[in-house]
Design a protein around this motif. Structure first.
Motif, PDB file in Angstrom:
ATOM      1  N   ASP A 111      14.383  26.130  54.991  1.00  0.00           N
ATOM      2  CA  ASP A 111      15.806  26.300  54.751  1.00  0.00           C
ATOM      3  C   ASP A 111      16.398  26.493  56.142  1.00  0.00           C
ATOM      4  O   ASP A 111      16.162  27.515  56.776  1.00  0.00           O
ATOM      5  CB  ASP A 111      16.053  27.526  53.866  1.00  0.00           C
ATOM      6  CG  ASP A 111      17.453  27.583  53.322  1.00  0.00           C
ATOM      7  OD1 ASP A 111      18.396  27.338  54.105  1.00  0.00           O
ATOM      8  OD2 ASP A 111      17.615  27.866  52.121  1.00  0.00           O
TER       9      ASP A 111
ATOM     10  N   ALA B  93      10.748  28.809  54.052  1.00  0.00           N
ATOM     11  CA  ALA B  93      11.139  29.446  52.792  1.00  0.00           C
ATOM     12  C   ALA B  93       9.971  29.572  51.828  1.00  0.00           C
ATOM     13  O   ALA B  93       9.943  30.476  50.991  1.00  0.00           O
ATOM     14  CB  ALA B  93      12.269  28.661  52.134  1.00  0.00           C
TER      15      ALA B  93
ATOM     16  N   ILE C 145       7.459  31.080  47.096  1.00  0.00           N
ATOM     17  CA  ILE C 145       8.760  31.076  47.754  1.00  0.00           C
ATOM     18  C   ILE C 145       9.091  32.514  48.132  1.00  0.00           C
ATOM     19  O   ILE C 145       8.993  33.418  47.298  1.00  0.00           O
ATOM     20  CB  ILE C 145       9.870  30.508  46.826  1.00  0.00           C
ATOM     21  CG1 ILE C 145       9.496  29.128  46.286  1.00  0.00           C
ATOM     22  CG2 ILE C 145      11.215  30.490  47.559  1.00  0.00           C
ATOM     23  CD1 ILE C 145       9.347  28.033  47.322  1.00  0.00           C
ATOM     24  N   ARG C 146       9.454  32.715  49.385  1.00  0.00           N
ATOM     25  CA  ARG C 146       9.840  34.052  49.839  1.00  0.00           C
ATOM     26  C   ARG C 146      10.929  34.609  48.925  1.00  0.00           C
ATOM     27  O   ARG C 146      11.853  33.884  48.547  1.00  0.00           O
ATOM     28  CB  ARG C 146      10.386  34.003  51.249  1.00  0.00           C
ATOM     29  CG  ARG C 146       9.358  33.964  52.304  1.00  0.00           C
ATOM     30  CD  ARG C 146       9.989  34.296  53.646  1.00  0.00           C
ATOM     31  NE  ARG C 146       8.949  34.723  54.537  1.00  0.00           N
ATOM     32  CZ  ARG C 146       8.718  34.183  55.723  1.00  0.00           C
ATOM     33  NH1 ARG C 146       9.487  33.223  56.182  1.00  0.00           N
ATOM     34  NH2 ARG C 146       7.731  34.627  56.472  1.00  0.00           N
TER      35      ARG C 146
ATOM     36  N   PHE D 159      14.517  33.712  49.413  1.00  0.00           N
ATOM     37  CA  PHE D 159      14.889  32.311  49.225  1.00  0.00           C
ATOM     38  C   PHE D 159      14.753  31.854  47.770  1.00  0.00           C
ATOM     39  O   PHE D 159      15.006  30.698  47.458  1.00  0.00           O
ATOM     40  CB  PHE D 159      14.030  31.399  50.118  1.00  0.00           C
ATOM     41  CG  PHE D 159      14.365  31.506  51.566  1.00  0.00           C
ATOM     42  CD1 PHE D 159      15.441  30.817  52.103  1.00  0.00           C
ATOM     43  CD2 PHE D 159      13.612  32.315  52.398  1.00  0.00           C
ATOM     44  CE1 PHE D 159      15.764  30.919  53.441  1.00  0.00           C
ATOM     45  CE2 PHE D 159      13.919  32.431  53.753  1.00  0.00           C
ATOM     46  CZ  PHE D 159      15.001  31.734  54.267  1.00  0.00           C
TER      47      PHE D 159
ATOM     48  N   HIS E 271      14.240  25.838  45.931  1.00  0.00           N
ATOM     49  CA  HIS E 271      13.126  25.467  46.804  1.00  0.00           C
ATOM     50  C   HIS E 271      11.879  25.074  46.021  1.00  0.00           C
ATOM     51  O   HIS E 271      11.216  24.086  46.357  1.00  0.00           O
ATOM     52  CB  HIS E 271      12.814  26.607  47.781  1.00  0.00           C
ATOM     53  CG  HIS E 271      13.924  26.873  48.733  1.00  0.00           C
ATOM     54  ND1 HIS E 271      14.916  27.782  48.467  1.00  0.00           N
ATOM     55  CD2 HIS E 271      14.223  26.331  49.932  1.00  0.00           C
ATOM     56  CE1 HIS E 271      15.769  27.792  49.474  1.00  0.00           C
ATOM     57  NE2 HIS E 271      15.371  26.917  50.381  1.00  0.00           N
TER      58      HIS E 271
END
Length: 142
Positions: A45, A50, A70-71, A74, A79
């Motif tokens: 991102d 991300a 995915i973090r 984020f 994503h």
């Protein structure tokens, strides 16, 4: 959003995301193998990592997405869907599978929104929380 294959120079950052999510780096070797074998995709991102996706082709000779992370900062920005869409296009096999626990409502929504359909389930992996298998056929682009 940008999706690329992971490189060895990304390994530490990938493991950091995984550790943030599960509290340990126990999958470091598995992640390293996936990166080395070009089976790990990264989603950025802007210039920030991300999340990532890992797949293999040893599921009845079909592609199987075994891990999507995915973090938290984020999540719910598309994503995971972008990674799945990209994977559907580049899958080395015609059929693509993945799975998530029955309790993971967010991931069920991602799979369904990405065109995957339920294909079955596996009991006894996580007690009382069956693993739901999803399936999609590869999208052919012209």
């Amino acid at each position: 959003m940008k999706i690329v294959k992971a490189k060895n120079t990304n390994l530490e950052n990938i493991v950091t995301i995984d550790k943030e999510m599960i509290g340990t780096d126990r999958r470091k070797e598995e992640i390293g193998e996936a990166v080395e074998q070009d089976r790990c995709l990264l989603v950025f991102d802007d210039s920030e990592l991300a999340g990532f996706l890992i797949y293999h082709t040893s599921f009845f000779d079909c592609c199987f997405v075994s891990l999507i992370m995915i973090r938290p900062s984020f999540q719910r920005r598309g994503h995971a869907s972008a990674l799945l869409s990209h994977m559907t296009e580049i899958s080395p096999t015609e059929k693509l599978f993945s799975s998530t626990n029955q309790s993971n409502d967010a991931m069920h929504k991602v799979f369904e929104a990405s065109g995957f359909t339920k294909s079955g389930f596996i009991d006894n992996l996580d007690e009382g929380d069956p693993e739901i298998i999803y399936f999609i056929e590869k999208r052919f682009t012209n």
